[in-house]
Design an enzyme around this catalytic site. Structure first.
Site, PDB file in Angstrom:
ATOM      1  N   TYR A  82     -17.227  42.564   0.433  1.00 41.78           N
ATOM      2  CA  TYR A  82     -15.944  42.670  -0.253  1.00 41.78           C
ATOM      3  C   TYR A  82     -15.373  44.081  -0.204  1.00 41.78           C
ATOM      4  CZ  TYR A  82     -17.050  38.020  -1.908  1.00 41.78           C
ATOM      5  OH  TYR A  82     -17.357  36.691  -1.954  1.00 41.78           O
ATOM      6  N   HIS A 131     -25.435  36.411  -5.887  1.00 43.09           N
ATOM      7  CA  HIS A 131     -25.921  36.759  -4.553  1.00 43.09           C
ATOM      8  C   HIS A 131     -27.352  37.280  -4.617  1.00 43.09           C
ATOM      9  CE1 HIS A 131     -21.534  37.479  -2.994  1.00 43.09           C
ATOM     10  NE2 HIS A 131     -21.876  36.201  -3.006  1.00 43.09           N
ATOM     11  N   ARG A 172     -12.737  32.296  -5.276  1.00 47.25           N
ATOM     12  CA  ARG A 172     -13.973  33.033  -5.570  1.00 47.25           C
ATOM     13  C   ARG A 172     -13.967  34.380  -4.854  1.00 47.25           C
ATOM     14  NH1 ARG A 172     -19.713  32.618  -6.659  1.00 47.25           N
ATOM     15  NH2 ARG A 172     -20.997  33.376  -4.942  1.00 47.25           N
ATOM     16  N   LYS A 184     -26.631  27.695  -6.274  1.00 45.01           N
ATOM     17  CA  LYS A 184     -27.183  27.895  -4.936  1.00 45.01           C
ATOM     18  C   LYS A 184     -28.478  28.698  -5.006  1.00 45.01           C
ATOM     19  CE  LYS A 184     -25.752  29.367  -0.316  1.00 45.01           C
ATOM     20  NZ  LYS A 184     -24.644  29.970   0.478  1.00 45.01           N
ATOM     21  N   HIS A 237     -12.642  28.103  -2.196  1.00 43.98           N
ATOM     22  CA  HIS A 237     -13.546  29.256  -2.080  1.00 43.98           C
ATOM     23  C   HIS A 237     -12.765  30.563  -1.965  1.00 43.98           C
ATOM     24  CE1 HIS A 237     -17.827  29.955  -1.972  1.00 43.98           C
ATOM     25  NE2 HIS A 237     -17.653  30.912  -1.081  1.00 43.98           N
ATOM     26  N   ARG A 262     -18.231  28.667  -7.551  1.00 45.31           N
ATOM     27  CA  ARG A 262     -18.154  27.773  -6.410  1.00 45.31           C
ATOM     28  C   ARG A 262     -17.644  26.422  -6.904  1.00 45.31           C
ATOM     29  NH1 ARG A 262     -23.308  30.299  -5.974  1.00 45.31           N
ATOM     30  NH2 ARG A 262     -23.493  31.685  -4.164  1.00 45.31           N
TER      31      ARG A 262
END
Length: 387
Positions: A369, A360, A337, A269, A334, A244
């Protein structure tokens, strides 16, 4: 003097942005002057011309229209005060949606006290600064809307009414509506020590959007167009490690483990640490970059050599690379990524590893994805080909 046209300035929220409406009778000469602003737009919804709000806009219009029109800014002065206060508190954060406070009265003394209690609780629980700003800002809007009602008397019906009479009427986004609901639920539970009925709280359905992905050829074109080694190293590292933007900018020299070929991403995050594999190719680029710039603390330092590299400057690096590579898509950092994750999947990398690399919490986030990967879908033969 009375023959001069009058232009009335009014603040408004249009498409979740603070704007200034320009109300005046049809006047081609006046419009021609105003067209010097390249950001001047006509709104069918508002039925008027408008400009993005800025602190200097009023003074600029005074100078531009001196001797040509009278500028009535009374509404702007009276109604924009809450907005300026809100913008000052948010501190110009780009990642949080600006909450409009137009036409709302000030907080009551009770509201100010309760809001501060809520903010103190969020701080003590070590919520991220972005979350604290988002929640307190959303809650402040709601409490101002109900400033004539005791906070202890707030019900589910009040939230429904707020959604209809404020959020929907101003055509604010579904994400802002969710922010308000999240903030109110937490506030009522923690500060007021009571619960709202979840089944009665109206939440908008989130749109199911696919991530934006570039082809490998497009990524190569973007990265190959950069000659500055520092700029090249930053964008290459984002793509090659799926970082990120803020993760890249917070990297320190000590976070690069060249021996084990790893990048250590700290407190990302969700306040999670993770490790990301570092390719030999990007390691060579980083070594070349280090020889030229010799950073001391942050891997990528600003011009003063002490602070982190600026976010907007990084975005501008990408913008210039897009112009040179002649890619017309509205690419953001982004996208790199997303492209990294999709290309990993197309190379046969297991989803569980991709989940760990990206940081994640849920595998469902990573599974998105699979919907943009072309590895399997390109094998499907259209019946049209067999006609």
């Amino acid at each position: 003097m009375n023959s001069l046209p009058i232009i009335i300035l009014k603040p408004f929220v249009h498409k979740n942005e603070q704007v200034v409406q320009l109300h005046f009778e049809k006047n081609d000469a006046l419009l021609q002057i105003l067209r010097r602003y390249k950001t001047l737009r006509w709104s069918k919804t508002m039925q008027c011309w408008y400009l993005p709000y800025s602190n200097d806009l009023k003074n600029e219009l005074f100078k531009l229209l001196k001797g040509k029109a009278w500028v009535d800014y009374k509404a702007l002065r009276l109604e924009l005060a809450p907005v300026l206060e809100q913008q000052k508190e948010v501190g110009g954060k780009k990642n949080s949606e600006k909450t409009p406070l137009l036409h709302l009265p000030s907080l009551t003394t009770e509201g100010e006290e309760k809001l501060q209690q809520f903010k103190n609780w969020l701080n003590s629980k070590r919520y991220s600064q972005n979350t604290i700003v988002t929640y307190t800002d959303a809650l402040k809007t709601f409490l101002r809307f109900y400033n004539r009602k005791s906070i202890s008397e707030i019900t589910n019906e009040d939230i429904i009414n707020f959604n209809n009479e404020y959020i929907l009427k101003q055509k604010l986004s579904a994400s802002f509506q969710n922010q308000v609901v999240n903030a109110i639920k937490l506030f009522i539970r923690i500060i007021e020590n009571k619960h709202l009925s979840p089944e009665l709280i109206h939440r908008p359905k989130r749109p199911k959007l696919l991530p934006n992905v570039l082809s490998k050829e497009e990524v190569k074109a973007i990265l190959s167009s950069i000659s500055n080694i520092k700029h090249k190293a930053m964008l290459c590292l984002i793509y090659s490690c799926g970082l990120r933007r803020n993760e890249l900018l917070k990297l320190k020299l000590s976070d690069i483990d060249s021996t084990r070929r790893l990048v250590i991403v700290k407190q990302a995050k969700g306040r999670k640490d993770r490790i990301v594999p570092l390719s030999e190719k990007i390691l060579d680029i980083l070594r070349e970059y280090y020889k030229v710039y010799e950073p001391k603390q942050w891997l990528f330092e600003g011009q003063d050599g002490k602070s982190q590299y600026d976010e907007s400057s990084l975005q501008n690096v990408l913008k210039q690379a897009l112009e040179r590579s002649k890619i017309k898509k509205p690419v953001t950092l982004h996208w790199l990524r997303h492209s990294y994750a999709t290309h990993l999947l197309e190379n046969g990398t297991d989803l569980r590893y991709i989940q760990e690399i990206l940081g994640h919490s849920s595998s469902r986030t990573t599974e998105i994805y699979t919907h943009v990967s072309t590895r399997s879908i390109q094998k499907v033969i259209s019946p049209f080909d067999n006609l």
